[in-house]
Each structure stands twice: as C-alpha cells, then as structure tokens.
Design an enzyme around this catalytic site. Structure first.
Site, PDB file in Angstrom:
ATOM      1  CE  LYS A 156      19.072  30.017   7.764  1.00 49.69           C
ATOM      2  NZ  LYS A 156      19.869  31.415   8.096  1.00 49.69           N
TER       3      LYS A 156
HETATM    4  N1  PMP Z   1      25.651  32.228   9.585  1.00 44.34           N
HETATM    5  C1  PMP Z   1      24.539  32.729   9.655  1.00 44.34           C
HETATM    6  C2  PMP Z   1      24.263  33.528  10.986  1.00 44.34           C
HETATM    7  C3  PMP Z   1      23.555  32.569   8.589  1.00 44.34           C
HETATM    8  O1  PMP Z   1      22.387  33.174   8.914  1.00 44.34           O
HETATM    9  C4  PMP Z   1      23.702  31.916   7.503  1.00 44.34           C
HETATM   10  C5  PMP Z   1      22.977  31.638   6.371  1.00 44.34           C
HETATM   11  N2  PMP Z   1      21.960  30.502   6.547  1.00 44.34           N
HETATM   12  C6  PMP Z   1      25.031  31.223   7.411  1.00 44.34           C
HETATM   13  C7  PMP Z   1      25.975  31.489   8.492  1.00 44.34           C
HETATM   14  C8  PMP Z   1      25.543  30.028   6.520  1.00 44.34           C
HETATM   15  O2  PMP Z   1      24.824  28.966   6.371  1.00 44.34           O
HETATM   16  P1  PMP Z   1      24.421  28.135   5.145  1.00 44.34           P
HETATM   17  O3  PMP Z   1      25.622  27.933   4.579  1.00 44.34           O
HETATM   18  O4  PMP Z   1      23.655  26.836   5.815  1.00 44.34           O
HETATM   19  O5  PMP Z   1      23.452  29.082   4.279  1.00 44.34           O
END
Ligand code: PMP
Length: 308
Positions: A156
């Site tokens: 991320k």
């Molecule tokens: N995909 C992307 C590109 C994101 O930025 C996020 C948000 N973090 C998600 C999916 C969903 O991830 P999460 O459920 O861990 O927030």
C-alpha cells in the site's frame, strides 16, 4: 488543520497537526516513497473500537518491506501510539492514517542508509465515503490497474495512488461515482480504493490476488462473514462481461465498508437489488462494533490506552 484533531504522533513525539511539517527536500515528495494504512475506529458502548488494527499495521510493515524500508518502531509501539492518539483527540469514531515516508538526506533517485524513515499517525472524523442508501454508479476505467509485474501491488504505497486518482478522476469527470479498473490482461481488478465482489445466486466471486488486487482487510473480513452466512466464495479471474450480468456488485474497503454498485457503464446491475450487499453491510457493522462474540478478537478497544 482543526479537522485533524489536536494531536498527531510523529517519530515518537506528540505534536499539533500545524507543527507536522516536513522539508521540501523530503524524498517522498520527489519520488513517492510513502507507505500508509487506512483504519477505522467505530463508536461502541465500550468506547471507540479500532477494527483489525494489528492486521493493518502488519500490512504497513509488509508494504515497506517490498521497498527495503524498515520501520524504526515495532507493531506493538505503533498499536499503543494509535490507541493513545484516539484517546488524546477524544474521538468516538474516526479514520486513522499511519504514514511512513522517507525524508532526507539523499542525492539522487535512491535513498541511502542515512535517509531518515519517518513515521506519523493522524486521525480525523470520517463519515460515509459513499452514499450507500441508493448505491453507486461506476464505469470501467480507460486506464488499467498497474500490474504487479511493474510494482508490488500488494504494497500500500503512496505511488500506487496516482493510478487510483486517474481511475477515479475519469469516473467523476464522466459523471459516475467510482471507477472499476481492469488488470493488464483485461480481467476485473478493483475500484480506486476498494475491492470488488460479484454476486450470482448463492455464489460470491471476487478477483484473485494475481489480478493487481490489494489484499484488502475488509475483503478478507467480508469473505469470512459471507462464508459464515452460507455463501460460496470464489476467488478467480473475472472477465469484464461478467460485471454486466451479475445479480449484484458491491465494493469493500475500510472507507467504503460495503457499498452496492447499482449500475456499471449505464447498465443496471440486477435491477438495482442490494439484498446481499445489505446483508453483508449489516454483518460488517456488527463485526466492527463488537456485536459478533466470535469476532471480538478483530477489535481493539481504546479505553485507558493513555498511561498515567
Ligand atoms: N484496494 C485499494 C487500492 C485500496 O486502497 C484499498 C483501501 N485500503 C482497498 C482495496 C481495500 O482495502 P482495505 O479493506 O484493507 O481497506
């Protein structure tokens, strides 16, 4: 700056958001070397409850590791700082943003052993990311999701979000609420900051992790809750065509929670029915507020985090 509360945690110290400044020579500003998390704390009768804090912080450590960046703090230290941050700011519910970034010094492209690894945690009130009452309208974006053959998409990393901004920006300019990205091979990948699920009968399908998909913590959570509710969960490659004939489509993410997509490229999805998405959102809300006894271990209560 008031929107960011009274306190931020930066490099082990408590500071005011207005003092959270950095040099223009910060490596992350020039080359995008930032890594972050998005976490939510929910209001409960037992005080603010942070959802899957440890999993988020462990993902932050992994995001950095892909880029050979080592955090100068342990997950335990970051967990403690996060709890104290919410307590100090007095928020009942909020969005939490741990952020790691490379500072100075550097000479050219590459950071060096001397380049400082900064860590900051901020939080602020965040309501609904999408209007869930009616659900949202999405378009398949013209840009593809960056492929893991180019950058580790399981990280991320701040730089990934230039791609997300292009996707979402196009959708908004074209009058939609959100973008759905295809991966390099033309399979369905994810939305700009959320994972995607398709419902067909009692089967719920989501793109497998090799489709440039972030391993979302909400994705994992909803898959588990859906299995417990009797649905079959399938992770596989999904063709674009399948979007238009799904019974339902929904997105998952910390910000988006569970949001129904009622239209893709001007085609109504299942006549706008949101039965499964609503069921999943209800279960998710119960999980995040500690109402599911079997999943209480997903929650960190903030109370008495501040040591006297
Ligand atoms: N995909 C992307 C590109 C994101 O930025 C996020 C948000 N973090 C998600 C999916 C969903 O991830 P999460 O459920 O861990 O927030």
């Amino acid at each position: 700056m008031e929107q960011y509360g009274q306190w931020m945690w930066k490099d082990g110290a408590w500071i005011e958001p207005t003092d959270a400044n950095t040099s223009i020579m910060t490596h992350a500003i020039h080359y995008g070397s930032g890594f972050f998390e998005g976490i939510r704390a929910y209001h409960t009768e037992e005080g603010p409850a942070i959802f899957r804090l440890r999993e988020h912080l462990e993902r932050l450590v992994r995001s950095c590791a892909y880029y050979h960046v080592t955090l100068p703090y342990t997950v335990d230290e970051l967990e403690q700082a996060t709890m104290e941050l919410i307590e100090r700011n007095g928020f009942e519910a909020c969005y939490i943003r741990p952020f790691v970034f490379l500072g100075t010094p550097w000479q050219a492209l590459m950071p060096t052993a001397e380049t400082k690894v900064h860590v900051a945690i901020s939080c602020w009130p965040l309501g609904e990311y999408f209007n869930k009452t009616v659900g949202i309208r999405a378009k398949v974006a013209s840009y593809r999701r960056v492929s893991s053959t180019m950058m580790p998409m399981q990280a991320k990393a701040a730089s990934n979000y230039m791609n997300s901004q292009l996707l979402k920006g196009e959708a908004l300019r074209d009058g939609f609420d959100e973008a759905i990205a295809l991966d390099m091979n033309g399979n369905v990948s994810e939305a700009s900051v959320a994972n995607i699920f398709l419902v067909k009968g009692k089967t719920i399908t989501t793109p497998s992790l090799d489709c440039s998909v972030l391993d979302g913590i909400t994705r994992q959570t909803v898959m588990q809750l859906a299995r417990e509710a009797g649905y079959e969960i399938v992770e596989r490659h999904i063709g674009r065509d399948e979007l238009y004939v799904a019974d339902e489509i929904f997105l998952t993410g910390t910000a988006a929670e569970v949001t129904s997509v009622i239209e893709v490229d001007h085609i109504s999805i299942g006549g706008g029915i949101q039965t499964v998405a609503t069921e999943m959102l209800t279960r998710y809300r119960e999980a995040v507020t500690g109402q599911l006894p079997e999943h209480r271990d997903w929650i960190t209560f903030v109370k008495s985090a501040v040591k006297e």
